[in-house]
Design a protein around this motif. Sequence first.
Motif, PDB file in Angstrom:
ATOM      1  N   ILE A   1       8.821   7.807   3.030  1.00  0.00           N
ATOM      2  CA  ILE A   1       7.582   7.131   2.634  1.00  0.00           C
ATOM      3  C   ILE A   1       6.492   8.171   2.399  1.00  0.00           C
ATOM      4  O   ILE A   1       6.264   9.051   3.225  1.00  0.00           O
ATOM      5  N   ASP A   2       5.828   8.057   1.250  1.00  0.00           N
ATOM      6  CA  ASP A   2       4.745   8.977   0.911  1.00  0.00           C
ATOM      7  C   ASP A   2       3.414   8.252   1.090  1.00  0.00           C
ATOM      8  O   ASP A   2       3.023   7.453   0.235  1.00  0.00           O
ATOM      9  N   PRO A   3       2.689   8.497   2.189  1.00  0.00           N
ATOM     10  CA  PRO A   3       1.429   7.787   2.423  1.00  0.00           C
ATOM     11  C   PRO A   3       0.311   8.202   1.465  1.00  0.00           C
ATOM     12  O   PRO A   3      -0.764   7.608   1.485  1.00  0.00           O
ATOM     13  N   ASP A   4       0.536   9.189   0.624  1.00  0.00           N
ATOM     14  CA  ASP A   4      -0.478   9.607  -0.339  1.00  0.00           C
ATOM     15  C   ASP A   4      -0.264   8.998  -1.719  1.00  0.00           C
ATOM     16  O   ASP A   4      -1.048   9.257  -2.631  1.00  0.00           O
ATOM     17  N   SER A   5       0.779   8.174  -1.879  1.00  0.00           N
ATOM     18  CA  SER A   5       1.075   7.631  -3.203  1.00  0.00           C
ATOM     19  C   SER A   5       0.198   6.409  -3.504  1.00  0.00           C
ATOM     20  O   SER A   5      -0.337   5.760  -2.617  1.00  0.00           O
ATOM     21  N   GLN A   6       0.082   6.133  -4.795  1.00  0.00           N
ATOM     22  CA  GLN A   6      -0.729   4.995  -5.237  1.00  0.00           C
ATOM     23  C   GLN A   6      -0.097   3.670  -4.825  1.00  0.00           C
ATOM     24  O   GLN A   6      -0.790   2.747  -4.423  1.00  0.00           O
TER      25      GLN A   6
ATOM     26  N   GLY B   1       0.012  -1.294  -1.606  1.00  0.00           N
ATOM     27  CA  GLY B   1       0.651  -2.143  -0.604  1.00  0.00           C
ATOM     28  C   GLY B   1      -0.242  -2.384   0.594  1.00  0.00           C
ATOM     29  O   GLY B   1      -0.292  -3.492   1.129  1.00  0.00           O
ATOM     30  N   GLN B   2      -0.951  -1.366   1.030  1.00  0.00           N
ATOM     31  CA  GLN B   2      -1.877  -1.549   2.144  1.00  0.00           C
ATOM     32  C   GLN B   2      -3.007  -2.500   1.763  1.00  0.00           C
ATOM     33  O   GLN B   2      -3.407  -3.347   2.550  1.00  0.00           O
ATOM     34  N   ALA B   3      -3.537  -2.359   0.553  1.00  0.00           N
ATOM     35  CA  ALA B   3      -4.629  -3.223   0.105  1.00  0.00           C
ATOM     36  C   ALA B   3      -4.163  -4.673  -0.010  1.00  0.00           C
ATOM     37  O   ALA B   3      -4.855  -5.595   0.441  1.00  0.00           O
ATOM     38  N   VAL B   4      -2.993  -4.887  -0.597  1.00  0.00           N
ATOM     39  CA  VAL B   4      -2.469  -6.249  -0.734  1.00  0.00           C
ATOM     40  C   VAL B   4      -2.181  -6.848   0.635  1.00  0.00           C
ATOM     41  O   VAL B   4      -2.474  -8.019   0.889  1.00  0.00           O
ATOM     42  N   GLY B   5      -1.641  -6.064   1.540  1.00  0.00           N
ATOM     43  CA  GLY B   5      -1.373  -6.549   2.887  1.00  0.00           C
ATOM     44  C   GLY B   5      -2.644  -6.928   3.618  1.00  0.00           C
ATOM     45  O   GLY B   5      -2.703  -7.957   4.298  1.00  0.00           O
TER      46      GLY B   5
END
Length: 51
Positions: free
Chosen positions: A6-11, A16-20
Amino acid sequence: MIMLSIDPDSQSFADGQAVGTLLVAAVAMAIIWFATKAWRRGPVPTSAVSA
């Protein structure tokens, strides 16, 4: 070991964080909306004379 890919710097991770976060906020708002339905409606007349 899937967590290592998992790349936490990817768009898409940020999307996914915003939608969650929006989904959790929407569920919380829906619960509050349904929980306060009687309070928002106000007093209900109990007989035809009161109406």
